[in-house]
Design a protein around this motif. Structure first.
Motif, PDB file in Angstrom:
ATOM      1  N   ASN A  51       5.725  -1.474  12.218  1.00  0.00           N
ATOM      2  CA  ASN A  51       4.457  -1.194  12.903  1.00  0.00           C
ATOM      3  C   ASN A  51       3.470  -0.421  12.036  1.00  0.00           C
ATOM      4  O   ASN A  51       2.418  -0.014  12.512  1.00  0.00           O
ATOM      5  CB  ASN A  51       4.719  -0.429  14.204  1.00  0.00           C
ATOM      6  N   VAL A  52       3.831  -0.194  10.784  1.00  0.00           N
ATOM      7  CA  VAL A  52       2.926   0.450   9.837  1.00  0.00           C
ATOM      8  C   VAL A  52       2.667  -0.552   8.717  1.00  0.00           C
ATOM      9  O   VAL A  52       3.578  -0.958   8.002  1.00  0.00           O
ATOM     10  CB  VAL A  52       3.524   1.756   9.266  1.00  0.00           C
ATOM     11  N   ASN A  53       1.412  -0.979   8.616  1.00  0.00           N
ATOM     12  CA  ASN A  53       1.018  -1.987   7.634  1.00  0.00           C
ATOM     13  C   ASN A  53       0.136  -1.341   6.570  1.00  0.00           C
ATOM     14  O   ASN A  53      -0.677  -0.469   6.879  1.00  0.00           O
ATOM     15  CB  ASN A  53       0.244  -3.113   8.324  1.00  0.00           C
ATOM     16  N   TRP A  54       0.291  -1.814   5.329  1.00  0.00           N
ATOM     17  CA  TRP A  54      -0.543  -1.261   4.270  1.00  0.00           C
ATOM     18  C   TRP A  54      -0.814  -2.288   3.186  1.00  0.00           C
ATOM     19  O   TRP A  54      -0.127  -3.301   3.080  1.00  0.00           O
ATOM     20  CB  TRP A  54       0.065   0.013   3.724  1.00  0.00           C
ATOM     21  N   LYS A  55      -1.892  -2.022   2.444  1.00  0.00           N
ATOM     22  CA  LYS A  55      -2.260  -2.898   1.329  1.00  0.00           C
ATOM     23  C   LYS A  55      -2.998  -2.091   0.277  1.00  0.00           C
ATOM     24  O   LYS A  55      -3.392  -0.947   0.515  1.00  0.00           O
ATOM     25  CB  LYS A  55      -3.111  -4.068   1.815  1.00  0.00           C
ATOM     26  N   VAL A  56      -3.155  -2.701  -0.882  1.00  0.00           N
ATOM     27  CA  VAL A  56      -3.854  -2.080  -2.006  1.00  0.00           C
ATOM     28  C   VAL A  56      -5.093  -2.920  -2.287  1.00  0.00           C
ATOM     29  O   VAL A  56      -5.018  -4.155  -2.332  1.00  0.00           O
ATOM     30  CB  VAL A  56      -2.944  -2.015  -3.255  1.00  0.00           C
ATOM     31  N   CYS A  57      -6.229  -2.259  -2.449  1.00  0.00           N
ATOM     32  CA  CYS A  57      -7.503  -2.963  -2.645  1.00  0.00           C
ATOM     33  C   CYS A  57      -8.283  -2.363  -3.809  1.00  0.00           C
ATOM     34  O   CYS A  57      -7.947  -1.299  -4.317  1.00  0.00           O
ATOM     35  CB  CYS A  57      -8.368  -2.848  -1.386  1.00  0.00           C
TER      36      CYS A  57
END
Length: 138
Positions: A51-57
């Motif tokens: 339930n914890v989503n993350w990404k690098v931008c």
């Protein structure tokens, strides 16, 4: 003297109105609404919870200045504790304070703004959730 102070205030307000000011950087987690990202990975789950989503931008402006960003979404029904950092081959880096992220909120940890260079390009994000650290290098 009063005229000079008014002029400085007017110029600063005008710069903010027309979006001239750079994006905020670490150490505080920021909203990411309205940011034009040049590149983002797809979201993935943090190892602590699906339930914890993350990404690098990456953000690059028309002047060829860039920032690396870690973005985290809390889709859980409870608040979580987050911390993070970003780094890049061209010098955009920063560390964000440990903070509480409430349910249904999204925040980003922005590195400092630097001159963009695509030579030997890599970016890295670190996200710590409730004491568990995940690292993502691209």
């Amino acid at each position: 003297m009063r005229f000079k102070a008014l002029t400085v205030a007017a110029v600063a307000a005008g710069a903010l109105t027309f979006g001239v000011a750079p994006a905020s950087a670490a150490p505080y987690w920021q909203t990411t609404t309205g940011v034009n990202f040049k590149f983002c990975t797809a979201y993935k789950h943090h190892s602590v919870s699906n339930n914890v989503n993350w990404k690098v931008c990456e953000v690059v402006n028309a002047n060829n200045d860039a920032q690396v960003v870690v973005i985290v979404q809390n889709a859980a029904s409870v608040a979580i504790t987050i911390g993070g950092s970003v780094d890049s081959s061209y010098g955009s880096s920063g560390t964000c304070y440990t903070s509480t992220l409430n349910p249904d909120f999204t925040r980003g940890c922005f590195g400092r703004t630097v001159r963009y260079s695509s030579d030997a390009w890599w970016i890295q994000g670190t996200l710590t959730v409730n004491g568990v650290k995940d690292i993502w290098t691209i």
